[in-house]
Design an enzyme around this catalytic site. Structure first.
Site, mmCIF file in Angstrom:
data_model
loop_
_atom_site.group_PDB
_atom_site.id
_atom_site.type_symbol
_atom_site.label_atom_id
_atom_site.label_comp_id
_atom_site.label_asym_id
_atom_site.label_seq_id
_atom_site.Cartn_x
_atom_site.Cartn_y
_atom_site.Cartn_z
ATOM 1 N N CYS A 70 2.537 1.413 -1.226
ATOM 2 C CA CYS A 70 3.824 0.989 -0.643
ATOM 3 C C CYS A 70 4.764 0.407 -1.684
ATOM 4 C CB CYS A 70 3.589 0.002 0.503
ATOM 5 S SG CYS A 70 2.883 -1.591 0.007
ATOM 6 N N HIS A 98 2.710 -5.525 2.673
ATOM 7 C CA HIS A 98 3.234 -4.182 2.921
ATOM 8 C C HIS A 98 4.757 -4.250 2.852
ATOM 9 C CE1 HIS A 98 3.269 -0.056 4.163
ATOM 10 N NE2 HIS A 98 4.036 -0.310 5.202
ATOM 11 N N GLU A 150 8.328 4.414 4.225
ATOM 12 C CA GLU A 150 7.164 3.651 3.767
ATOM 13 C C GLU A 150 6.053 4.593 3.327
ATOM 14 O OE1 GLU A 150 4.619 1.882 6.622
ATOM 15 O OE2 GLU A 150 5.180 3.263 8.219
#
Length: 241
Positions: free
Chosen positions: A139, A194, A206
């Site tokens: 990520c 994240h 993402e």
């Protein structure tokens, strides 16, 4: 005479005792047992180090000379130009309006360039530690790849480090703009683990997790709202190149 001998004997006894005290072996150090989290971090570092060593070992230098070598060099240059469009971006000084600030059109250009680079990676696999189109991305690696070539001050590598990046500006949910960074807490209660990039209209891009591929997700779903930490803006006058 007897008293002198007694004193001498006491002195010798004291010296021997002191010598034994200094020469006594130290107790062996207690071996520290690492926690599961520490062992996992150590394992991840070893994996990343091995991957980097393999990447270096398998890099084939281009040998100039024959037609095949020249074709390989041209192909390599084309790949690099695709990864670094900012090499053909006019210098910042030429875009200033006399106030020392870059124009809004230039900030829009930077945003468009970054979003375009992100969208080119759609469908590629999540790879822990990955930060290039060839190997895939995690990520933060995806953001690191897309943003840093366009910023004067480089972003750090992990999601939590980017969340605390000093040059980033906190952004209220209602003020989110295209290109803002989004941060989440999925597995940790203490840090951002994240992240993604806001595309507008409640959507963000993402690289989700192992076994998944880079995708566009809906920020307004109950799951993402429950884990959402907040937004940060890094495309600004004082940050772009």
């Amino acid at each position: 005479m007897f008293a002198f001998r007694v004193k001498t004997l006491v002195l010798l006894t004291t010296l021997v005792a002191s010598s034994n005290a200094f020469s006594a072996p130290h107790a062996p150090p207690v071996k520290k047992t690492l926690s599961y989290a520490a062992r996992q971090r150590q394992h991840n570092r070893e994996l990343l180090r091995t991957r980097q060593q393999l990447k270096i070992a398998h890099t084939t230098p281009v040998v100039r000379g024959n037609a095949q070598a020249k074709a390989a060099l041209r192909a390599q240059n084309r790949r690099r130009l695709e990864q670094h469009p900012e090499w053909f971006t006019p210098m910042r000084a030429h875009l200033q309006d006399g106030t020392g600030l870059v124009s809004n059109s230039y900030l829009l250009h930077v945003t468009d360039t970054i979003i375009n680079r992100l969208q080119q990676q759609l469908g590629k696999p999540y790879v822990w530690g990955g930060e290039t189109p060839e190997e895939g991305f995690d990520c933060s690696g995806l953001v690191y790849y897309a943003y840093n070539s366009m910023l004067a001050t480089k972003l750090p590598r992990t999601a939590d480090q980017m969340y605390h990046f000093p040059q980033a500006r906190n952004i209220a949910d209602r003020d989110l703009q295209r290109g803002d960074l989004l941060f989440f807490r999925i597995h940790s209660d203490r840090k951002a683990d994240h992240m993604g990039v806001y595309l507008g209209d409640g959507r963000f891009i993402e690289s989700p997790r192992t076994g998944e591929r880079i995708r566009i997700s809906d920020l307004n779903t109950e799951y993402w709202q429950r884990h959402f930490l907040g937004g940060r803006r890094v495309i600004m006058n004082n940050t772009v190149r």
